[in-house]
Design a protein around this motif. Structure first.
Motif, PDB file in Angstrom:
ATOM      1  N   GLU A 866       1.054  -1.141   0.203  1.00 36.61           N
ATOM      2  CA  GLU A 866       0.012   0.014   0.058  1.00 36.61           C
ATOM      3  C   GLU A 866       0.813   1.368  -0.067  1.00 36.61           C
ATOM      4  O   GLU A 866       0.493   2.312  -0.793  1.00 36.61           O
ATOM      5  CB  GLU A 866      -1.046   0.051   1.164  1.00 36.61           C
ATOM      6  N   PRO A 873      -4.138   4.948  -9.053  1.00 33.35           N
ATOM      7  CA  PRO A 873      -5.162   4.175  -9.080  1.00 33.35           C
ATOM      8  C   PRO A 873      -5.036   2.875  -9.848  1.00 33.35           C
ATOM      9  O   PRO A 873      -4.497   2.908 -10.808  1.00 33.35           O
ATOM     10  CB  PRO A 873      -6.308   5.351  -9.850  1.00 33.35           C
ATOM     11  N   PRO A 874      -5.713   1.873  -9.145  1.00 34.85           N
ATOM     12  CA  PRO A 874      -5.667   0.629  -9.876  1.00 34.85           C
ATOM     13  C   PRO A 874      -6.531   0.303 -11.019  1.00 34.85           C
ATOM     14  O   PRO A 874      -7.619  -0.113 -10.800  1.00 34.85           O
ATOM     15  CB  PRO A 874      -6.082  -0.367  -8.817  1.00 34.85           C
ATOM     16  N   ALA A 883      -6.069  -4.708  -6.299  1.00 32.69           N
ATOM     17  CA  ALA A 883      -7.410  -4.994  -5.994  1.00 32.69           C
ATOM     18  C   ALA A 883      -7.899  -6.102  -5.470  1.00 32.69           C
ATOM     19  O   ALA A 883      -8.711  -6.125  -4.300  1.00 32.69           O
ATOM     20  CB  ALA A 883      -8.360  -4.630  -7.208  1.00 32.69           C
ATOM     21  N   ARG A 912      -8.439   0.791   3.206  1.00 30.03           N
ATOM     22  CA  ARG A 912      -7.886   1.274   1.672  1.00 30.03           C
ATOM     23  C   ARG A 912      -7.863   0.334   0.653  1.00 30.03           C
ATOM     24  O   ARG A 912      -7.952   0.648  -0.637  1.00 30.03           O
ATOM     25  CB  ARG A 912      -6.180   1.644   2.247  1.00 30.03           C
ATOM     26  N   PHE A 913      -7.874  -1.019   0.893  1.00 29.88           N
ATOM     27  CA  PHE A 913      -7.756  -2.016  -0.325  1.00 29.88           C
ATOM     28  C   PHE A 913      -9.069  -2.105  -0.912  1.00 29.88           C
ATOM     29  O   PHE A 913      -9.560  -2.304  -1.996  1.00 29.88           O
ATOM     30  CB  PHE A 913      -7.128  -3.299   0.014  1.00 29.88           C
ATOM     31  N   ARG A 916      -9.678   0.386  -3.189  1.00 26.27           N
ATOM     32  CA  ARG A 916      -8.922   0.076  -4.473  1.00 26.27           C
ATOM     33  C   ARG A 916      -9.804  -0.803  -5.422  1.00 26.27           C
ATOM     34  O   ARG A 916     -10.038  -0.646  -6.596  1.00 26.27           O
ATOM     35  CB  ARG A 916      -7.652  -0.573  -4.232  1.00 26.27           C
TER      36      ARG A 916
END
Length: 1009
Positions: A866, A873-874, A883, A912-913, A916
């Motif tokens: 992270e 951005p993913p 992701a 956070r994930f 994403r």
């Protein structure tokens, strides 16, 4: 006899000279006839002379036709007649094949009219039983021990030390020792003026090992790799043809210099050395270019059973055998070797050691100087220092300069004129600079002086060329010249070089002479040309140094309003910045490229790239019509500015600054569109099609990709067309068009592989891997993973190796198991590659840690991932692991230890994930299957999310992700699904390890530890 007389005499390829008692030299003559008969006559006459006078001194030298007669003929005759101990010049000694050898015995001036370093031929003792141990006995033993432990593997041994530390002497003794052990030895040296510098040392080694079959071997290696026929022809020309400064006609692109040559040269060497016991020696690798270092790494990875000995001047590497100053006892042994005396007094040993600082070269020169000044006394086998007379000069603190002061002024001037040349020079070159430095000099008389041979030797392997015995001697000779004479000599050297054919001119060397002669404008032009040529063959150090030298000389034009001068400085900053970027100096590169953009008058100041209304208008015109603005005119300045802007866009992308990357890319597109339709403009359209930020919808990417395809069809550049298809593959992949993406990726891999572009092969293979991985065809995915392994691990590029490790780990985790996946992750350093690549492999490490039963270690890896990903951005398929980390955290929450969920770091990572995963789902179709699985595992809508994930994956044909969703649903809601349905689909995909993992989860009643 003068040199001109000898040239016009009918002579055999080999000449035998007799040293008369009156110091004259005469050549043994035979009647004209067949060359082999003439050789027999000469040998018979030499034998008769030795029978009459055993002390007769005969010298052997190669004549002007030496290449036309086999050396073996001569050596066989010498061996049959027992002519051992014949004196040879250095050029002849360099041509001796094993097992014959020649022992260097120092300078014997006067034997021939031209200076040479004498060698004594040994025929009957071709392979001596014992090798004399060099003065540095401890280092010699260490070197022997390391080599004896080689076995049948590749071994690289590096010897380093300051100039004059005896590195070349030690390497020479090593070469003799290796030949005595039956090894075939080839020795070359790097020069600061290699023309062209790229791969010069390796090309020389290929010639020595390959001989007449080199071109055939190169062609066979190219055919085995299924390389394009034109590329194979270019490789044969470059690696086996003559060396010229101008390599534009070779036909190799900068990418090919970088991507294929290191690996290809290693492969050709492996073919040449198969079944042979060989050693290669490369001295002075401090001048070696970046690509040549890549050959060493490629050989190391290939496991070719070659002993490679490297000599390096300057800062040692960690595993080097380092030559420092000699100890007192080592120095005493050196003086014994030089003098032939059994005992050396402490007074003499300490005095020379003090003056030389323990450097063997300087000690040799001090010893020679003391001998000439009659300061040495030898009595009863003991050598001592005689007391200085009342009028004797004190010993110089700079003994190398002292050696030259003992010469006559005209010889000193001639040596200074020769020192003008940094590379091996011919007699003609020496005469040119000598007459410029000292008008009226009697060159022929000075050139034939026997004292000249104490400083200048014939260059081995370069017929007709000479060089100083050591570069320190050259520098000392040059330092004694007056500034005016030195400038005149450099001016003459420049005129001599520019009078040669253009393809033989070395721009860098000509620029050096122009600068030293005070012709700054000419030097700037030549340095600019040298920088562009060096960057064209990916010689980064050479390119940056040449660009920097030109900028330093062009200070006077720094604030001028001349547009030509401004464009020149901009181009030089651009070249230096591009070289710095490829060398890994990213911050330096950004500063230099931004200065170039200001000088190109694109940016008002460094770091600012405004999007103007006129730029947007031209951009919209291109978007609407698919063609550039009607009044476009080609300009090299705009092309340079466009390339600079594109380079800044690429750097910004890797630095995770998406807005700046987009602005720079639009700026580059605008500049290129002003130049009209071109391959570069089409390539930029394709680059814009590759989504640089999440704000661009996919239909826009499709539009730019189609513009690029139509434009390149009109321009007709096959390489750029393939690049556009490469970008199109990424667009298809992002839009989840599996068949189209698979077809493009396979075609691109075949094309880039046949044209030697390793990095592009890896990028295309990565896309192909993801297609088959997502579709659940893991057998096919493993083939693409193998392509990545084979390409990336033969190269030194960190990012490539990191990608290969990630693909291999993904496949292994699904098919083989955790241990195999971890093994791939360990192949790359913890930090390497760009931020996204490295953050993705941190997610892989987290998956391996979790499945190995180490959830806390998995959390640490996810935290590192992270932090590396930052605000990036993913949005691309190549970033799906960022992701998918939300799914991994869901597994850890569902089946990990209870205290894990209580950890504050865990909650932060989940938040956070999950963000994403949400962003990824909006941009990439497969993201919906990932996001629904993550939500289900984290307990937000278990009943509907897993079925939604399975439906989304099934609609796309992503069998692997559908199977995973079915398994999660069965484990979390046993009443609503059967686990066997998911396991059956996983088995169909070939994901055996995934089946085992889910079976293990189902066997736990509570949580998976």
């Amino acid at each position: 006899m003068s040199g001109e007389d000898r040239i016009h005499d009918p002579a055999s390829a080999w000449e035998i000279w007799r040293h008369e008692s009156d110091e004259a030299c005469s050549r043994l003559r035979g009647e004209a006839g067949d060359a082999a008969d003439l050789l027999k006559v000469l040998l018979a006459e030499a034998t008769g002379l030795l029978e009459k006078d055993a002390a007769a001194l005969l010298a052997l030298r190669s004549g002007r036709a030496a290449n036309g007669e086999p050396v073996s003929q001569l050596l066989a005759g010498l061996a049959a007649m027992g002519l051992d101990g014949l004196i040879m010049d250095e050029r002849s000694a360099a041509q001796l094949p094993p097992p014959y050898r020649a022992e260097r015995i120092g300078f014997l001036p006067g034997i021939l009219s031209e200076p040479f370093c004498a060698h004594r031929l040994e025929v009957r003792k071709a392979v001596p039983l014992e090798i004399e141990v060099p003065a540095r006995a401890l280092l010699w033993e260490k070197l022997q021990q390391r080599i004896e432990e080689q076995g049948d593997e590749f071994l690289s041994v590096s010897i380093s030390g300051p100039a004059g530390a005896g590195k070349s002497h030690l390497i020479g003794a090593l070469a003799t020792w290796l030949v005595s052990r039956g090894k075939e030895v080839a020795r070359v040296s790097c020069l600061p003026t290699d023309v062209p510098g790229t791969f010069a040392a390796w090309r020389s080694l290929l010639g020595k090992f390959g001989g007449d079959r080199l071109a055939e071997t190169i062609a066979a290696a190219g055919a085995a790799l299924t390389l394009d026929e034109t590329l194979v022809k270019n490789l044969v020309r470059f690696l086996s043809g003559p060396v010229h400064a101008d390599t534009d006609d070779i036909g190799l692109s900068p990418l090919q210099y970088k991507d294929i040559l290191p690996e290809f040269i290693a492969g050709v060497l492996a073919r040449l050395l198969a079944g042979r016991d060989c050693a290669a020696i490369i001295d002075d690798i401090q001048w070696m270019d970046e690509g040549s270092h890549g050959v060493t790494e490629a050989l190391r990875h290939s496991g070719t059973p070659l002993l490679l000995v490297l000599g390096r001047r300057g800062q040692p590497a960690p595993d080097d055998i380092v030559l420092g100053p000699m100890s007192g006892e080592e120095h005493r042994k050196l003086l014994g070797e030089l003098s032939g005396n059994a005992e050396i007094t402490d007074a003499l040993n300490n005095e020379i050691l003090r003056i030389s600082g323990g450097l063997p070269l300087v000690s040799r020169e001090v010893y020679s100087m003391l001998s000439q000044r009659r300061r040495l006394i030898a009595m009863g086998g003991t050598l001592d220092l005689a007391p200085a007379g009342a009028t004797a000069d004190p010993l110089h603190e700079t003994p190398l300069i002292g050696r030259f002061r003992d010469l006559s002024p005209r010889l000193r001037s001639l040596l200074g004129a020769c020192a003008i040349w940094r590379e091996p020079f011919t007699k003609e070159q020496a005469e040119t600079t000598a007459k410029a430095c000292v008008p009226g000099i009697e060159f022929e008389t000075c050139w034939e002086s026997p004292l000249l041979g104490e400083f200048i030797v014939a260059t081995p392997g370069a017929p007709g060329r000479f060089s100083f015995y050591h570069d320190l001697l050259r520098e000392a000779a040059l330092s004694l010249m007056a500034d005016r004479d030195r400038a005149a000599g450099h001016g003459a050297a420049l005129e001599w070089m520019t009078a040669r054919p253009i393809r033989d001119l070395s721009p860098a060397e000509a620029a050096f002479h122009a600068r030293e002669s005070g012709r700054d404008e000419v030097a700037v032009e030549l340095f600019d040309r040298a920088a562009r040529a060096a960057l064209g063959r990916f010689a980064l150090r050479e390119a940056r140094e040449a660009a920097r030298a030109a900028l330093d000389l062009d200070r006077a034009n720094e604030h001028t309003g001349d547009p030509v001068a401004i464009a020149l400085r901009a181009r030089l900053y651009q070249i230096e910045g591009e070289a710095a970027f490829h060398w890994g100096m990213v911050e330096d590169a950004v500063g230099l490229l931004e200065r170039a953009m200001v000088l190109y008058r694109v940016s008002p100041q460094a770091g600012v790239f405004p999007i103007k209304a006129s730029m947007l208008l031209r951009h919209l015109w291109l978007f609407a019509t698919g063609k550039p603005w009607a009044d476009a005119n080609v300009s090299p300045v705009r092309e340079g500015a466009a390339r600079t802007a594109l380079m800044l866009a690429e750097i910004a992308y890797f630095q995770n600054d998406q807005k700046r990357s987009a602005d720079c890319c639009v700026t580059a597109l605008d500049l290129a569109s002003k130049n009209g339709e071109s391959a570069m403009l089409a390539s930029l359209c394709a680059a814009i099609a590759c989504p640089l930020s999440g704000r661009r919808p996919r239909w826009l990417a499709d539009r730019y990709r189609n513009i690029a395809r139509r434009m390149i069809a009109r321009v007709g550049d096959r390489t750029e067309q393939t690049y556009i298809e490469h970008v199109g593959c990424l667009v298809d992949l992002d839009k989840t068009r599996w068949p189209e993406a698979a077809e493009r990726a396979a075609g691109n891999v075949a094309y880039w592989r046949s044209h030697g572009h390793g990095r592009r092969v890896e990028e295309a293979a990565t896309h192909a891997f993801f297609v088959d991985y997502f579709r659940g065809d893991l057998g096919r995915a493993s083939e693409w993973a193998q392509v990545l392994q084979e390409s990336a691990y033969k190269r030194t590029d960190r990012q490539s190796r990191t990608w290969a490790a990630m693909m291999g780990s993904l496949h292994s985790l699904a098919c083989l198991g955790t241990k195999e996946a971890e093994a791939h992750c360990r192949k790359v350093p913890v930090h390497g590659g760009d931020a996204i690549t490295q953050s993705s492999i941190h997610v892989m490490r987290a998956m391996c840690a979790w499945r190995s039963g180490n959830p806390w270690q998995a959390m640490d890896c996810l935290r590192d991932a992270e932090e590396l990903a930052g605000q990036h951005p993913p949005v691309s398929s190549t970033q799906f692991l960022l992701a998918d980390a939300a799914v991994l955290l869901g597994e850890m929450r569902s089946w990990g230890p209870p205290e894990l969920e209580a950890d504050p770091m865990f909650g932060g990572l989940v938040d956070r994930f999950m963000k994403r995963a949400t962003a990824f789902a909006k941009s990439f179709s497969l993201g919906a299957a990932i996001l629904h699985c993550a939500r289900g595992l984290h307990g937000t809508g278990v009943g509907k999310d897993f079925p939604a994930a399975a439906i989304a994956a099934r609609r796309l044909g992503a069998d692997l992700f559908e199977a995973r969703a079915l398994c999660y649903q069965a484990l979390k809601s046993p009443a609503s699904a059967r686990l066997q349905d998911g396991l059956t689909l996983l088995e169909k995909c070939g994901a055996s390890a995934e089946v085992a993992f889910f079976q293990q989860l189902s066997s736990r009643h509570d949580r998976f530890p």
